[in-house]
Design a protein around this motif. Sequence first.
Motif, PDB file in Angstrom:
ATOM      1  N   MET A   1      44.594  56.126  85.780  1.00 14.79           N
ATOM      2  CA  MET A   1      43.225  56.612  85.945  1.00 14.79           C
ATOM      3  C   MET A   1      42.725  57.227  84.648  1.00 14.79           C
ATOM      4  SD  MET A   1      41.778  59.412  88.688  1.00 14.79           S
ATOM      5  CE  MET A   1      40.050  59.882  88.688  1.00 14.79           C
ATOM      6  N   LYS A   2      41.504  56.876  84.246  1.00 16.14           N
ATOM      7  CA  LYS A   2      40.931  57.440  83.032  1.00 16.14           C
ATOM      8  C   LYS A   2      40.159  58.711  83.370  1.00 16.14           C
ATOM      9  CE  LYS A   2      40.472  53.047  80.570  1.00 16.14           C
ATOM     10  NZ  LYS A   2      39.537  52.144  79.888  1.00 16.14           N
ATOM     11  N   TYR A   3      40.266  59.680  82.488  1.00 15.35           N
ATOM     12  CA  TYR A   3      39.594  60.952  82.707  1.00 15.35           C
ATOM     13  C   TYR A   3      38.576  61.199  81.596  1.00 15.35           C
ATOM     14  CZ  TYR A   3      43.530  61.728  85.837  1.00 15.35           C
ATOM     15  OH  TYR A   3      44.445  61.606  86.841  1.00 15.35           O
ATOM     16  N   ALA A   4      37.511  61.922  81.949  1.00 21.77           N
ATOM     17  CA  ALA A   4      36.570  62.355  80.933  1.00 21.77           C
ATOM     18  C   ALA A   4      37.293  63.334  80.016  1.00 21.77           C
ATOM     19  CB  ALA A   4      35.363  63.021  81.601  1.00 21.77           C
ATOM     20  N   HIS A   5      36.754  63.526  78.824  1.00 22.59           N
ATOM     21  CA  HIS A   5      37.403  64.458  77.888  1.00 22.59           C
ATOM     22  C   HIS A   5      37.531  65.839  78.522  1.00 22.59           C
ATOM     23  CE1 HIS A   5      38.659  66.246  74.151  1.00 22.59           C
ATOM     24  NE2 HIS A   5      37.700  67.148  74.244  1.00 22.59           N
ATOM     25  N   TYR A   6      36.479  66.258  79.239  1.00 20.06           N
ATOM     26  CA  TYR A   6      36.531  67.522  79.961  1.00 20.06           C
ATOM     27  C   TYR A   6      36.613  67.248  81.456  1.00 20.06           C
ATOM     28  CZ  TYR A   6      34.976  69.743  75.620  1.00 20.06           C
ATOM     29  OH  TYR A   6      34.886  70.188  74.329  1.00 20.06           O
ATOM     30  N   LEU A   7      37.551  67.900  82.126  1.00 19.07           N
ATOM     31  CA  LEU A   7      37.643  67.768  83.578  1.00 19.07           C
ATOM     32  C   LEU A   7      36.550  68.594  84.238  1.00 19.07           C
ATOM     33  CD1 LEU A   7      41.510  68.085  84.143  1.00 19.07           C
ATOM     34  CD2 LEU A   7      40.156  66.033  83.639  1.00 19.07           C
ATOM     35  N   SER A   8      36.255  68.264  85.465  1.00 17.67           N
ATOM     36  CA  SER A   8      35.250  69.021  86.210  1.00 17.67           C
ATOM     37  C   SER A   8      35.834  70.369  86.643  1.00 17.67           C
ATOM     38  CB  SER A   8      34.817  68.234  87.449  1.00 17.67           C
ATOM     39  OG  SER A   8      34.053  69.060  88.318  1.00 17.67           O
ATOM     40  N   PRO A   9      35.054  71.444  86.598  1.00 21.92           N
ATOM     41  CA  PRO A   9      35.548  72.732  87.094  1.00 21.92           C
ATOM     42  C   PRO A   9      35.536  72.812  88.612  1.00 21.92           C
ATOM     43  CG  PRO A   9      33.280  72.958  86.354  1.00 21.92           C
ATOM     44  CD  PRO A   9      33.703  71.552  86.009  1.00 21.92           C
ATOM     45  N   LYS A  10      35.066  71.743  89.274  1.00 19.04           N
ATOM     46  CA  LYS A  10      34.882  71.787  90.722  1.00 19.04           C
ATOM     47  C   LYS A  10      36.069  71.212  91.497  1.00 19.04           C
ATOM     48  CE  LYS A  10      30.828  69.859  90.206  1.00 19.04           C
ATOM     49  NZ  LYS A  10      29.446  69.338  90.382  1.00 19.04           N
ATOM     50  N   THR A  11      37.282  71.579  91.063  1.00 15.18           N
ATOM     51  CA  THR A  11      38.480  71.300  91.851  1.00 15.18           C
ATOM     52  C   THR A  11      39.271  72.600  91.895  1.00 15.18           C
ATOM     53  OG1 THR A  11      40.021  70.715  90.070  1.00 15.18           O
ATOM     54  CG2 THR A  11      38.541  68.960  90.870  1.00 15.18           C
ATOM     55  N   ASP A  12      40.169  72.720  92.850  1.00 14.08           N
ATOM     56  CA  ASP A  12      40.910  73.968  92.989  1.00 14.08           C
ATOM     57  C   ASP A  12      41.720  74.263  91.732  1.00 14.08           C
ATOM     58  OD1 ASP A  12      41.358  76.032  95.136  1.00 14.08           O
ATOM     59  OD2 ASP A  12      43.432  75.612  94.597  1.00 14.08           O
ATOM     60  N   LEU A  13      42.325  73.230  91.163  1.00 16.72           N
ATOM     61  CA  LEU A  13      43.147  73.392  89.968  1.00 16.72           C
ATOM     62  C   LEU A  13      42.327  73.929  88.799  1.00 16.72           C
ATOM     63  CD1 LEU A  13      45.772  72.830  88.291  1.00 16.72           C
ATOM     64  CD2 LEU A  13      44.841  70.529  87.887  1.00 16.72           C
ATOM     65  N   THR A  14      41.195  73.304  88.505  1.00 12.88           N
ATOM     66  CA  THR A  14      40.411  73.680  87.333  1.00 12.88           C
ATOM     67  C   THR A  14      39.600  74.952  87.573  1.00 12.88           C
ATOM     68  OG1 THR A  14      38.737  72.086  88.106  1.00 12.88           O
ATOM     69  CG2 THR A  14      40.258  71.354  86.388  1.00 12.88           C
ATOM     70  N   PHE A  15      39.110  75.150  88.780  1.00 12.60           N
ATOM     71  CA  PHE A  15      38.352  76.362  89.100  1.00 12.60           C
ATOM     72  C   PHE A  15      39.221  77.598  88.870  1.00 12.60           C
ATOM     73  CE2 PHE A  15      36.363  79.409  92.126  1.00 12.60           C
ATOM     74  CZ  PHE A  15      35.042  79.329  91.700  1.00 12.60           C
ATOM     75  N   LYS A  16      40.472  77.526  89.328  1.00 12.45           N
ATOM     76  CA  LYS A  16      41.390  78.650  89.139  1.00 12.45           C
ATOM     77  C   LYS A  16      41.800  78.788  87.671  1.00 12.45           C
ATOM     78  CE  LYS A  16      43.253  78.505  93.829  1.00 12.45           C
ATOM     79  NZ  LYS A  16      44.398  78.097  94.674  1.00 12.45           N
TER      80      LYS A  16
END
Length: 302
Positions: free
Chosen positions: A1-16
């Motif tokens: 899976m390809k990801y954007a350079h910046y991940l979205s803050p709208k997941t539990d992992l990134t929000f925390k």
Amino acid sequence: MKYAHYLSPKTDLTFKRVFYEQPYITVDFLNALLPFENIEEERIAECLEINCRSRPSGSPVLQCGPIGALCRNIKGGIVYAEMRLLLTGIYSTEMLREYIQTCPIPAERYKAAQKVFSLNLIDGTVSDSRRYCHDLRLTGTGDEAQSNIRMLFIELPKVGTDRQNRTHDCNIWLKFLSETGAYGEKPDRSMILHPGIGPALSLLESTAYSDKELNEYAEFITTVKTFRNIAGKIFKEGFDKGRIKGLEEGFDRWYREGVNTGSIAAFRQFQRESAVRMKEDGIPDENILKWTGIRKYELDLF
């Protein structure tokens, strides 16, 4: 899976990662979004303690957090703010009122505070109002301290269309939450140079995450999309049939009657399969329960 350079803050992992692991960023964020009567006197100066609670079992909402910050303002007053990101925006205001009754802030956290806020960021919309922010209060709880909690619901899709006055910092933080992580979108200069958002962006660079974390990130997004797809069809059916209370009936069908339908069964099977894969990868049981939403007895069967 390809990801954007910046991940979205709208997941539990990134929000925390942004708001729990870096309290100084949280302070900047809260100062931008909380509705202080006098920002110069009530501005938060420091975070004294930060905690993260697991998602309440049986909650009708997929969410990130909640993250609680016990803070001191520049006048020495104690402020407690709990933040969560709600990932399903298909609930009416009445449902949100029911939801906040089932997700109270722990008493030991807020009773020592002079100001108490519950900041709920919604990745969707809940009403036909053009207002992006809804200010609610808990009433009839029997708890005087809890009844003073100020509950704010911010609809992220509306942040660029409403006509309410907002500060520059509020606008740019809402833009960060709404746009970061989209493919082909790059943060503008104002976000990169912002003292709070600049460091937050660096925490979302995809290269800073392990393969295991990226898989966790992808699974969370898939879960949200699956939930929205299934629930959205049920709610739309209610409206198409001309039901006055289509939302309420759809909600009741989803959580009380829908467990025997093929679509809900498929979603439950997806949850179980995710749990099996996570267990095989050695992820602790408490994290599996939190991420997948399955019950303890189901996990014990695997």
